[in-house]
Motif scaffolding. Structure first.
Motif, PDB file in Angstrom:
ATOM      1  N   ASN A 254       0.792  -1.318  -0.051  1.00 12.82           N
ATOM      2  CA  ASN A 254       0.218  -0.095   0.016  1.00 12.82           C
ATOM      3  C   ASN A 254       0.683   1.231  -0.054  1.00 12.82           C
ATOM      4  O   ASN A 254       0.817   1.921   1.032  1.00 12.82           O
ATOM      5  CB  ASN A 254      -1.098  -0.046   1.261  1.00 12.82           C
ATOM      6  CG  ASN A 254      -2.159  -0.896   1.152  1.00 12.82           C
ATOM      7  OD1 ASN A 254      -2.335  -1.451  -0.065  1.00 12.82           O
ATOM      8  ND2 ASN A 254      -2.701  -1.281   2.092  1.00 12.82           N
TER       9      ASN A 254
ATOM     10  N   GLU B 276      -4.355  -2.444  -1.811  1.00 12.42           N
ATOM     11  CA  GLU B 276      -5.706  -2.712  -1.356  1.00 12.42           C
ATOM     12  C   GLU B 276      -6.702  -1.380  -1.656  1.00 12.42           C
ATOM     13  O   GLU B 276      -6.171  -0.169  -1.151  1.00 12.42           O
ATOM     14  CB  GLU B 276      -5.770  -2.603   0.292  1.00 12.42           C
ATOM     15  CG  GLU B 276      -4.993  -4.047   0.692  1.00 12.42           C
ATOM     16  CD  GLU B 276      -4.938  -4.192   2.361  1.00 12.42           C
ATOM     17  OE1 GLU B 276      -5.253  -5.120   2.728  1.00 12.42           O
ATOM     18  OE2 GLU B 276      -4.743  -3.141   2.904  1.00 12.42           O
ATOM     19  N   LYS B 277      -7.669  -1.472  -2.685  1.00 13.16           N
ATOM     20  CA  LYS B 277      -8.052  -0.157  -2.984  1.00 13.16           C
ATOM     21  C   LYS B 277      -8.694   0.476  -2.222  1.00 13.16           C
ATOM     22  O   LYS B 277      -9.181   1.729  -2.217  1.00 13.16           O
ATOM     23  CB  LYS B 277      -9.216  -0.933  -4.252  1.00 13.16           C
ATOM     24  CG  LYS B 277      -8.371  -1.307  -5.512  1.00 13.16           C
ATOM     25  CD  LYS B 277      -9.344  -1.851  -6.540  1.00 13.16           C
ATOM     26  CE  LYS B 277      -8.476  -2.376  -7.582  1.00 13.16           C
ATOM     27  NZ  LYS B 277      -9.500  -3.048  -8.904  1.00 13.16           N
ATOM     28  N   ASP B 278      -9.299  -0.110  -1.058  1.00 15.33           N
ATOM     29  CA  ASP B 278     -10.154   0.587  -0.129  1.00 15.33           C
ATOM     30  C   ASP B 278      -9.278   1.557   0.733  1.00 15.33           C
ATOM     31  O   ASP B 278      -9.595   2.235   1.820  1.00 15.33           O
ATOM     32  CB  ASP B 278     -10.960  -0.303   1.020  1.00 15.33           C
ATOM     33  CG  ASP B 278      -9.954  -1.342   1.417  1.00 15.33           C
ATOM     34  OD1 ASP B 278      -9.015  -1.684   1.070  1.00 15.33           O
ATOM     35  OD2 ASP B 278     -10.559  -1.942   2.596  1.00 15.33           O
ATOM     36  N   ARG B 279      -7.999   1.250   0.461  1.00 18.06           N
ATOM     37  CA  ARG B 279      -6.935   1.845   1.652  1.00 18.06           C
ATOM     38  C   ARG B 279      -6.159   3.074   0.989  1.00 18.06           C
ATOM     39  O   ARG B 279      -5.739   4.083   1.704  1.00 18.06           O
ATOM     40  CB  ARG B 279      -6.148   0.909   2.196  1.00 18.06           C
ATOM     41  CG  ARG B 279      -6.770   0.038   3.239  1.00 18.06           C
ATOM     42  CD  ARG B 279      -5.870  -0.971   4.034  1.00 18.06           C
ATOM     43  NE  ARG B 279      -6.666  -1.649   4.741  1.00 18.06           N
ATOM     44  CZ  ARG B 279      -7.157  -1.458   6.085  1.00 18.06           C
ATOM     45  NH1 ARG B 279      -6.878  -0.282   6.694  1.00 18.06           N
ATOM     46  NH2 ARG B 279      -7.860  -2.389   6.802  1.00 18.06           N
TER      47      ARG B 279
ATOM     48  N   ASP C 293      -5.246   4.739  -3.252  1.00 17.40           N
ATOM     49  CA  ASP C 293      -5.713   5.008  -4.623  1.00 17.40           C
ATOM     50  C   ASP C 293      -4.456   4.250  -5.452  1.00 17.40           C
ATOM     51  O   ASP C 293      -3.383   4.910  -5.526  1.00 17.40           O
ATOM     52  CB  ASP C 293      -5.683   6.522  -4.846  1.00 17.40           C
ATOM     53  CG  ASP C 293      -6.016   6.697  -6.638  1.00 17.40           C
ATOM     54  OD1 ASP C 293      -5.902   5.767  -7.277  1.00 17.40           O
ATOM     55  OD2 ASP C 293      -6.238   7.920  -6.778  1.00 17.40           O
TER      56      ASP C 293
END
Length: 279
Positions: free
Chosen positions: A247, A264-267, A269
């Motif tokens: 990340n 992790e796309k939710d953490r 860009d």
């Protein structure tokens, strides 16, 4: 200058407020603050065996001297000091001192040494102890060896060339640090740093180089380095495999291979980071 040779001095403030002295082969035994508030002092082959030898002093030169373990907290609030071929066994040396020039100095018990100092040059210095150089600034080090955790926390404007460091949590909260030609081993290297540059370095670290604003790496090797670069902005050129990357916040990472890449796309860009690998 007045010369003092092969004296054995005891008692508190033995040479308090001494000025323009050349001191040779002299023992400062029991007695605190023997050279407190001294000026223009040359010391050669002399021994310090008790606390606080050089506080609030100025224009001091030490050569071939020894500060024993009980000479702790030895050099505080002192300005313009040169130290050469000296053994400093005492911990907690150098606080809020400026204009330090250290050459061929050994700190075998460097716990809490070099705190909040400014304008420091170190050549061929070895140190063992935790919390080395906390909150110091404007430092230049070459041929430096350190074994001790939490080193260089909060430092600013530091250049290190040719070093070997075994140090967990090194360079935390630092700003404007450049390290060249170094081996660094230790967990959590560089967290919360700003403008950390590593050139021609070999690094071994768990979760190293995380939470960094502007990390630059040039021709570096990462050995057994896992979960690197989390939430860091990175411009990294790695000449080896990286075991795992997790990340990064943005930038470019070039490596021979990244064994495990965690994005992790939710953490973060994921589009802000460019990954380039040979394999």
């Amino acid at each position: 200058m007045k010369e003092i040779r092969q004296e054995f001095l005891t008692g508190e403030r033995a040479l308090f407020h001494g000025q323009d002295l050349a001191i040779y082969d002299t023992t400062f035994a029991d007695g605190e603050s023997p050279l407190k508030e001294s000026r223009n002092i040359y010391l050669e082959g002399s021994l310090f065996q008790w606390k606080y030898p050089l506080w609030y002093s100025r224009d001091i030169r030490l050569k071939d001297c020894t500060l024993f373990e009980m000479a702790r907290a030895g050099i505080w609030y002192t300005h313009n000091l040169e130290m050469e071929n000296t053994l400093v066994e005492a911990p907690k040396n150098f606080r809020r001192a400026t204009g330090l020039r250290l050459r061929h100095v050994n700190f075998p018990n460097a716990e809490e040494t070099l705190w909040s100092c400014e304008d420091v040059t170190m050549e061929h210095v070895t140190a063992r102890g935790d919390y080395f150089a906390m909150n110091s600034s404007d430092m230049k080090l070459s041929d430096f060896e350190l074994v001790g955790n939490y080193s260089f926390d909060g430092v600013k404007n530091v250049e290190i060339d040719r070093a070997r460091m075994i140090s967990k949590d090194a360079f935390w909260n630092s700003e404007n640090v450049t390290v060249r030609n170094a081996f660094i081993s230790g967990e959590y290297l560089g967290w919360n740093a700003k403008n950390l540059t590593l050139i021609d370095c070999t690094i071994e670290s768990l979760q190293g180089m995380c939470y960094i604003d502007n990390l630059v790496m040039k021709n570096c090797k990462l050995l057994n380095t896992t979960l690197a670069f989390e939430y860091s902005t990175v411009d990294a050129q790695i000449s080896s495999r990286v075991d795992s990357v997790m990340n990064p916040s943005g930038g470019t990472i070039r490596a021979k291979e990244i064994k495990t890449l965690i994005m992790e796309k939710d953490r973060v860009d994921v589009n802000r980071t460019k990954i380039i690998c040979e394999a």
